[in-house]
Scaffold this motif. Sequence first.
Motif, PDB file in Angstrom:
ATOM      1  N   CYS A 108      20.441  32.880   8.855  1.00 35.05           N
ATOM      2  CA  CYS A 108      19.608  31.904   9.567  1.00 35.05           C
ATOM      3  C   CYS A 108      18.950  30.940   8.585  1.00 35.05           C
ATOM      4  N   ARG A 168      26.483  28.599  12.326  1.00 32.58           N
ATOM      5  CA  ARG A 168      25.988  28.769  13.702  1.00 32.58           C
ATOM      6  C   ARG A 168      27.007  29.524  14.549  1.00 32.58           C
ATOM      7  N   GLN A 199      26.443  33.083  16.544  1.00 31.43           N
ATOM      8  CA  GLN A 199      26.663  33.190  17.988  1.00 31.43           C
ATOM      9  C   GLN A 199      27.691  34.264  18.306  1.00 31.43           C
ATOM     10  N   GLY A 259      26.008  37.456  18.362  1.00 29.30           N
ATOM     11  CA  GLY A 259      24.867  37.475  19.272  1.00 29.30           C
ATOM     12  C   GLY A 259      23.536  37.602  18.570  1.00 29.30           C
ATOM     13  N   ALA A 260      23.414  37.009  17.396  1.00 29.88           N
ATOM     14  CA  ALA A 260      22.176  37.118  16.614  1.00 29.88           C
ATOM     15  C   ALA A 260      21.147  36.127  17.132  1.00 29.88           C
ATOM     16  N   ASP A 261      19.896  36.532  17.034  1.00 28.52           N
ATOM     17  CA  ASP A 261      18.776  35.681  17.433  1.00 28.52           C
ATOM     18  C   ASP A 261      17.927  35.426  16.197  1.00 28.52           C
ATOM     19  N   CYS A 262      17.870  34.137  15.771  1.00 26.39           N
ATOM     20  CA  CYS A 262      17.148  33.802  14.537  1.00 26.39           C
ATOM     21  C   CYS A 262      15.645  33.946  14.693  1.00 26.39           C
ATOM     22  N   GLN A 263      15.151  34.058  15.942  1.00 27.36           N
ATOM     23  CA  GLN A 263      13.706  34.190  16.123  1.00 27.36           C
ATOM     24  C   GLN A 263      13.238  35.587  15.741  1.00 27.36           C
ATOM     25  N   ARG A 264      14.127  36.601  15.954  1.00 25.54           N
ATOM     26  CA  ARG A 264      13.745  37.982  15.631  1.00 25.54           C
ATOM     27  C   ARG A 264      14.762  38.589  14.667  1.00 25.54           C
ATOM     28  N   ALA A 265      15.214  37.785  13.708  1.00 30.29           N
ATOM     29  CA  ALA A 265      16.242  38.255  12.781  1.00 30.29           C
ATOM     30  C   ALA A 265      15.613  38.978  11.600  1.00 30.29           C
TER      31      ALA A 265
END
Length: 355
Positions: free
Chosen positions: A288, A267, A271, A274-280
């Motif tokens: 993720c 995690r 962070q 700056g990765a976003d697991c919703q749009r990875a």
Amino acid sequence: MATLARIRLATTLVLALTALPVAAQSAPDPAPADDAALAEARERFREATELEREGRWSEATAKLRAALDVRETPGLRFHLAYCEEHQGHYVEALTNYRRAKAMIEAGAAAEDVAELVGPALERVESQVVRLQIELKTRAESPALRIDGRAFELGGVVELNPGPHQLEVTAPGYQSVTRSVYLRPGTVRLPLALERRPEETAAVPPAQPESEPPRPVAQDLSVEASEGISGKTWALVIESVVLGGAIAAGIGFSLRADRAQENADLTRSDLQRVGADCQRASGAILTECSALRDFEQSSEDAQFFSTLAFVGAGVTAGALVVTALVWPSSKPRRAARTIVPVGPRASWGFTTTYEF
């Protein structure tokens, strides 16, 4: 060389047979051979020499024996031994060679035979079997028969090489029969005899001398044992379960901590970028997915750890209840029968006590 020796032998034999009338006159025999018998002996010898040239050894042997019936000479004995040797009758040949040598040593004139008899003896002796039966059983009057002929047991028996039938007998023992194939040289054969069944049954077993019974002190030691009680078994099983539950709880707790640590590290990495697991997508999607696996493993391990500790608590309570509530059975002591010993033991006093 063999032909020359044969010619010399023939000459010697002819001279020996020619001199038979003179020898017969000086011999102490009460009935010396007549001219007709000597003529027949010379004819048998002539026929024997012809048969030898043709290799007909058994027929030549018969002719030579007929000549020896008229008069014995070293030459005829040597010639007979020579025929026996060619037939493989080494024992018979050895006997005739020895007889020829003995006659020469006693003064019989046969210079040619004297030169040949020594090497002939050595040659034939190397082909003879010398058998010695070693009887391992001490028996009275044992007897030995070889091929139906009786021999002295314990001595050396000279035999021709080849198959032979041996039989050893003794009174009161079962006979032993052996079929053996013997080769030239010295052979020692150990044999043991077994008693006949009726002889064994006839000999009564030795009886020990009777002695008055000795009084034996009674062992009064008490060893009371009823085995392991049910309460003990229950306590042992509950203790094992308790230990297993505690170990499982600790193990799952450690696994949960490691999974949670891996989840926190993953995690933090996400962070930091700056990765976003919703749009990875791509590598971020893989990280993720690993984060979700670590979190799930931590939750599962924590659940099983909690379950194991709960089971350990229940088992510990059951262990306490078993130890306090389950009644302990008092072991029954073994009863012993006391049989008095000593001068008054014959009174017959017996009883049973409980210790």
